[in-house]
Motif scaffolding. Structure first.
Motif, PDB file in Angstrom:
ATOM      1  N   GLY A   6       0.805  -1.209   0.000  1.00 45.79           N
ATOM      2  CA  GLY A   6       0.000   0.000   0.000  1.00 45.79           C
ATOM      3  C   GLY A   6       0.843   1.265   0.000  1.00 45.79           C
ATOM      4  N   LEU A   7       2.110   1.166   0.401  1.00 43.47           N
ATOM      5  CA  LEU A   7       3.007   2.325   0.402  1.00 43.47           C
ATOM      6  C   LEU A   7       3.525   2.653  -0.989  1.00 43.47           C
ATOM      7  CD1 LEU A   7       5.177   1.488   3.552  1.00 43.47           C
ATOM      8  CD2 LEU A   7       3.286   3.117   3.418  1.00 43.47           C
ATOM      9  N   SER A   8       3.637   1.629  -1.852  1.00 44.87           N
ATOM     10  CA  SER A   8       4.337   1.828  -3.120  1.00 44.87           C
ATOM     11  C   SER A   8       3.565   1.363  -4.344  1.00 44.87           C
ATOM     12  CB  SER A   8       5.681   1.080  -3.086  1.00 44.87           C
ATOM     13  OG  SER A   8       5.450  -0.324  -2.960  1.00 44.87           O
ATOM     14  N   GLY A   9       2.477   0.616  -4.149  1.00 39.00           N
ATOM     15  CA  GLY A   9       1.864  -0.063  -5.279  1.00 39.00           C
ATOM     16  C   GLY A   9       2.625  -1.330  -5.595  1.00 39.00           C
ATOM     17  N   GLN A  10       2.031  -2.197  -6.412  1.00 36.46           N
ATOM     18  CA  GLN A  10       2.701  -3.455  -6.747  1.00 36.46           C
ATOM     19  C   GLN A  10       2.201  -3.967  -8.083  1.00 36.46           C
ATOM     20  OE1 GLN A  10       2.093  -6.641  -3.938  1.00 36.46           O
ATOM     21  NE2 GLN A  10       3.737  -7.895  -4.779  1.00 36.46           N
ATOM     22  N   SER A  11       3.089  -4.008  -9.065  1.00 40.08           N
ATOM     23  CA  SER A  11       2.728  -4.558 -10.369  1.00 40.08           C
ATOM     24  C   SER A  11       2.308  -6.010 -10.217  1.00 40.08           C
ATOM     25  CB  SER A  11       3.908  -4.453 -11.333  1.00 40.08           C
ATOM     26  OG  SER A  11       4.201  -3.108 -11.627  1.00 40.08           O
ATOM     27  N   GLY A  12       1.228  -6.356 -10.851  1.00 42.03           N
ATOM     28  CA  GLY A  12       0.727  -7.728 -10.766  1.00 42.03           C
ATOM     29  C   GLY A  12      -0.304  -7.921  -9.674  1.00 42.03           C
ATOM     30  N   TYR A  13      -0.320  -7.022  -8.687  1.00 42.74           N
ATOM     31  CA  TYR A  13      -1.320  -7.066  -7.616  1.00 42.74           C
ATOM     32  C   TYR A  13      -1.818  -5.638  -7.362  1.00 42.74           C
ATOM     33  CZ  TYR A  13       0.004 -11.872  -6.546  1.00 42.74           C
ATOM     34  OH  TYR A  13       0.234 -13.230  -6.629  1.00 42.74           O
ATOM     35  N   ALA A  14      -2.134  -4.931  -8.447  1.00 43.10           N
ATOM     36  CA  ALA A  14      -2.445  -3.508  -8.357  1.00 43.10           C
ATOM     37  C   ALA A  14      -3.701  -3.246  -7.535  1.00 43.10           C
ATOM     38  CB  ALA A  14      -2.608  -2.920  -9.756  1.00 43.10           C
ATOM     39  N   GLY A  15      -4.723  -4.070  -7.702  1.00 45.22           N
ATOM     40  CA  GLY A  15      -5.968  -3.873  -6.964  1.00 45.22           C
ATOM     41  C   GLY A  15      -5.783  -4.057  -5.474  1.00 45.22           C
ATOM     42  N   ALA A  16      -5.078  -5.113  -5.085  1.00 45.98           N
ATOM     43  CA  ALA A  16      -4.826  -5.365  -3.667  1.00 45.98           C
ATOM     44  C   ALA A  16      -3.978  -4.252  -3.061  1.00 45.98           C
ATOM     45  CB  ALA A  16      -4.129  -6.720  -3.495  1.00 45.98           C
ATOM     46  N   ALA A  17      -2.980  -3.752  -3.824  1.00 46.85           N
ATOM     47  CA  ALA A  17      -2.131  -2.668  -3.329  1.00 46.85           C
ATOM     48  C   ALA A  17      -2.926  -1.375  -3.187  1.00 46.85           C
ATOM     49  CB  ALA A  17      -0.950  -2.452  -4.269  1.00 46.85           C
ATOM     50  N   ALA A  18      -3.835  -1.101  -4.128  1.00 48.08           N
ATOM     51  CA  ALA A  18      -4.658   0.106  -4.040  1.00 48.08           C
ATOM     52  C   ALA A  18      -5.584   0.046  -2.830  1.00 48.08           C
ATOM     53  CB  ALA A  18      -5.463   0.284  -5.324  1.00 48.08           C
ATOM     54  N   SER A  19      -6.149  -1.120  -2.569  1.00 46.75           N
ATOM     55  CA  SER A  19      -6.994  -1.296  -1.388  1.00 46.75           C
ATOM     56  C   SER A  19      -6.184  -1.096  -0.110  1.00 46.75           C
ATOM     57  CB  SER A  19      -7.633  -2.686  -1.394  1.00 46.75           C
ATOM     58  OG  SER A  19      -8.324  -2.939  -0.193  1.00 46.75           O
ATOM     59  N   ALA A  20      -4.950  -1.616  -0.104  1.00 46.29           N
ATOM     60  CA  ALA A  20      -4.076  -1.445   1.066  1.00 46.29           C
ATOM     61  C   ALA A  20      -3.737   0.023   1.282  1.00 46.29           C
ATOM     62  CB  ALA A  20      -2.796  -2.265   0.891  1.00 46.29           C
ATOM     63  N   ALA A  21      -3.510   0.765   0.183  1.00 44.69           N
ATOM     64  CA  ALA A  21      -3.216   2.192   0.301  1.00 44.69           C
ATOM     65  C   ALA A  21      -4.405   2.938   0.904  1.00 44.69           C
ATOM     66  CB  ALA A  21      -2.865   2.768  -1.065  1.00 44.69           C
ATOM     67  N   ALA A  22      -5.598   2.577   0.463  1.00 44.91           N
ATOM     68  CA  ALA A  22      -6.797   3.211   1.024  1.00 44.91           C
ATOM     69  C   ALA A  22      -6.935   2.888   2.510  1.00 44.91           C
ATOM     70  CB  ALA A  22      -8.033   2.747   0.253  1.00 44.91           C
TER      71      ALA A  22
ATOM     72  N   LEU B 187      11.730   6.579  -5.113  1.00 46.82           N
ATOM     73  CA  LEU B 187      12.587   5.514  -5.600  1.00 46.82           C
ATOM     74  C   LEU B 187      11.988   4.151  -5.290  1.00 46.82           C
ATOM     75  CD1 LEU B 187      15.195   4.459  -6.844  1.00 46.82           C
ATOM     76  CD2 LEU B 187      16.298   4.727  -4.615  1.00 46.82           C
ATOM     77  N   SER B 188      11.454   3.984  -4.105  1.00 45.24           N
ATOM     78  CA  SER B 188      10.866   2.681  -3.730  1.00 45.24           C
ATOM     79  C   SER B 188       9.666   2.364  -4.615  1.00 45.24           C
ATOM     80  CB  SER B 188      10.458   2.676  -2.261  1.00 45.24           C
ATOM     81  OG  SER B 188       9.376   3.561  -2.013  1.00 45.24           O
ATOM     82  N   ILE B 189       8.884   3.382  -5.006  1.00 43.71           N
ATOM     83  CA  ILE B 189       7.749   3.155  -5.891  1.00 43.71           C
ATOM     84  C   ILE B 189       8.224   2.671  -7.249  1.00 43.71           C
ATOM     85  CG2 ILE B 189       5.903   4.338  -7.159  1.00 43.71           C
ATOM     86  CD1 ILE B 189       5.559   6.121  -4.672  1.00 43.71           C
ATOM     87  N   ARG B 190       9.279   3.284  -7.784  1.00 43.42           N
ATOM     88  CA  ARG B 190       9.795   2.858  -9.096  1.00 43.42           C
ATOM     89  C   ARG B 190      10.382   1.453  -9.025  1.00 43.42           C
ATOM     90  NH1 ARG B 190      10.424   6.121 -13.364  1.00 43.42           N
ATOM     91  NH2 ARG B 190       9.876   8.319 -13.102  1.00 43.42           N
ATOM     92  N   GLU B 191      11.072   1.152  -7.927  1.00 44.20           N
ATOM     93  CA  GLU B 191      11.680  -0.185  -7.784  1.00 44.20           C
ATOM     94  C   GLU B 191      10.617  -1.276  -7.713  1.00 44.20           C
ATOM     95  OE1 GLU B 191      15.848   0.804  -5.442  1.00 44.20           O
ATOM     96  OE2 GLU B 191      14.024   0.480  -4.286  1.00 44.20           O
ATOM     97  N   GLU B 192       9.496  -0.998  -7.061  1.00 39.08           N
ATOM     98  CA  GLU B 192       8.462  -2.009  -6.905  1.00 39.08           C
ATOM     99  C   GLU B 192       7.594  -2.193  -8.134  1.00 39.08           C
ATOM    100  OE1 GLU B 192       7.965  -4.109  -4.131  1.00 39.08           O
ATOM    101  OE2 GLU B 192       9.984  -3.297  -3.822  1.00 39.08           O
ATOM    102  N   ASN B 193       7.677  -1.282  -9.098  1.00 39.93           N
ATOM    103  CA  ASN B 193       6.761  -1.344 -10.242  1.00 39.93           C
ATOM    104  C   ASN B 193       7.473  -1.333 -11.586  1.00 39.93           C
ATOM    105  OD1 ASN B 193       3.875  -0.969  -9.011  1.00 39.93           O
ATOM    106  ND2 ASN B 193       5.162   0.489  -7.932  1.00 39.93           N
TER     107      ASN B 193
END
Length: 412
Positions: free
Chosen positions: A310-326, A405-411
């Motif tokens: 949820g802090l950075s997003g995650q390619s391949g699990y974008a929906g779950a990461a967006a829910s975690a960010a919320a 940087l962490s967002i770019r590394e994770e995606n």
């Protein structure tokens, strides 16, 4: 030596609960910054960039040379030079918790500080200093015994700085998963009186159902976080009895944004993860807030287990990461509300869990029992932010150092 915490007696229903008052609030931006480190369980003090002296309490400039102060990890050793027991106070919170022990300690890092004292330490003792958050979210130094002592966690003054599960009744929102079941067992082992184990569909069996529901101290309850009626009905039944809420519910499915995505999965993730969190808070937070200073088994904490992605997003699990960010955003708002009532809002950030929905991800993954240990640790330490697993610890550290940087590394 600390006396064992007695099993609480049944409360007189005609007796009014004691108001959940909190200690006086913060007075400076530096103290607020110190609270962010206390929330992570770190022991840091300000160090001068010019003269290298360490200072306490938090200040904007070095009192010796007017240099710039930066936060740094410090030696947590100290010696108690004087002890005082306060028996009268004009502050409403402390009036309800007299007597209260404080002392003057000389920190190995240099400063002399006035701190809160554990009941098992005396003048002249070597102690281990910890930086904790009080019930109002303020940072405070607390002196602990250097070595473990009998019933150490039962010290009444220490319990004001934690959400220890001992003798408390705890709601675990989803018992249909291995995570929920292992957390329930760990909480009982930590001394919880009762664990109410949520089941979104009581008519359908699930792996481990018979074993977990047969365990002493487990009480299965019907709870579906996607149904407002279900949450409100359970809150009406248990709102006055639940002392800690542990939200283990979540919906994880692989999928991107433009490729491999299903809108139905995204909607389900938000409905259960984000909107479900709001339903849970609206159902249980008011009653818990009214009981936040109600004796041994007072209401203490609202804990949410959420993906660190949820802090950075995650390619391949974008929906779950967006829910975690919320969820993380909602928890920040909830924390601000509950600080006024003395209820702690805790987050356990987890990396990929070793379950069926993360089969395509490489190790290391978080085992349910490992996540259960992190939950117990967060409660017994009163720690607002806890990372479970190496992936969560690594991403959280990189995100603190450089979020973009962490967002770019994770995606990538």
């Amino acid at each position: 030596m600390t006396e064992p915490l007695p099993t609480p007696k049944r409360k007189d229903p005609l007796k009014r609960s004691r108001l959940g008052l909190v200690p006086p609030g913060l007075r400076s931006r530096a103290a607020t910054e110190m609270a962010t480190y206390a929330a992570q369980g770190l022991f840091v003090l300000q160090s001068c960039d010019r003269c290298r002296s360490v200072t306490y309490p938090p200040r904007d400039r070095c009192p010796s040379c007017w240099g710039t102060l930066t936060w740094a990890d410090q030696d947590c050793g100290a010696r108690i030079e004087a002890v005082t027991t306060i028996r009268h106070s004009t502050d409403n919170f402390y009036r309800n918790h007299m007597p209260w022990r404080i002392g003057t300690v000389r920190l190995d890092a240099g400063p002399v500080a006035i701190v809160h004292l554990h009941g098992d330490v005396q003048q002249g003792d070597r102690v281990r200093m910890t930086l904790r958050l009080d019930r109002g979210g303020n940072p405070a130094l607390f002196a602990m015994p250097q070595e473990e002592t009998p019933n150490m966690q039962d010290d009444p003054q220490l319990r004001c700085f934690t959400a220890d599960p001992k003798h408390r009744r705890i709601l675990v929102t989803d018992g249909r998963t291995a995570i929920g079941q292992d957390i329930a067992r760990a909480l009982l082992k930590a001394g919880a009186q009762t664990v109410f184990l949520g089941d979104a569909d009581p008519m359908m069996r699930y792996p481990g159902k018979a074993e977990i529901e047969a365990q002493e101290g487990i009480e299965p309850v019907s709870l579906n976080l996607t149904d407002s009626g279900s949450v409100q009905e359970l809150a009406a039944q248990l709102g006055g009895r639940v002392d800690i809420v542990v939200n283990t519910a979540g919906f994880v499915r692989p999928g991107g944004v433009a490729f491999g995505a299903k809108l139905s999965n995204l909607q389900a993730a938000f409905d259960l993860g984000a909107v479900g969190l709001v339903r849970l808070a609206q159902g249980f937070a008011p009653a818990m807030s009214a009981r936040s200073d109600d004796g041994v088994n007072s209401a203490a904490a609202f804990l949410d287990i959420v993906s660190v992605s949820g802090l950075s997003g995650q390619s391949g699990y974008a929906g779950a990461a967006a829910s975690a960010a919320a969820r993380l955003s909602l928890l920040c708002g909830l924390r601000g509300e509950m600080q006024q009532t003395g209820i702690r809002v805790l987050s356990v950030l987890t990396g990929p869990v070793d379950d069926d929905w993360h089969q395509d991800l490489p190790q290391p993954k978080v085992a349910p029992v490992q996540l259960a240990r992190a939950v117990v640790h967060a409660l017994t330490e009163g720690q607002e932010i806890t990372c479970a697993g190496d992936v969560a610890k690594d991403l959280f550290a990189r995100w603190q150092a450089n979020p973009l940087l962490s967002i770019r590394e994770e995606n990538r």
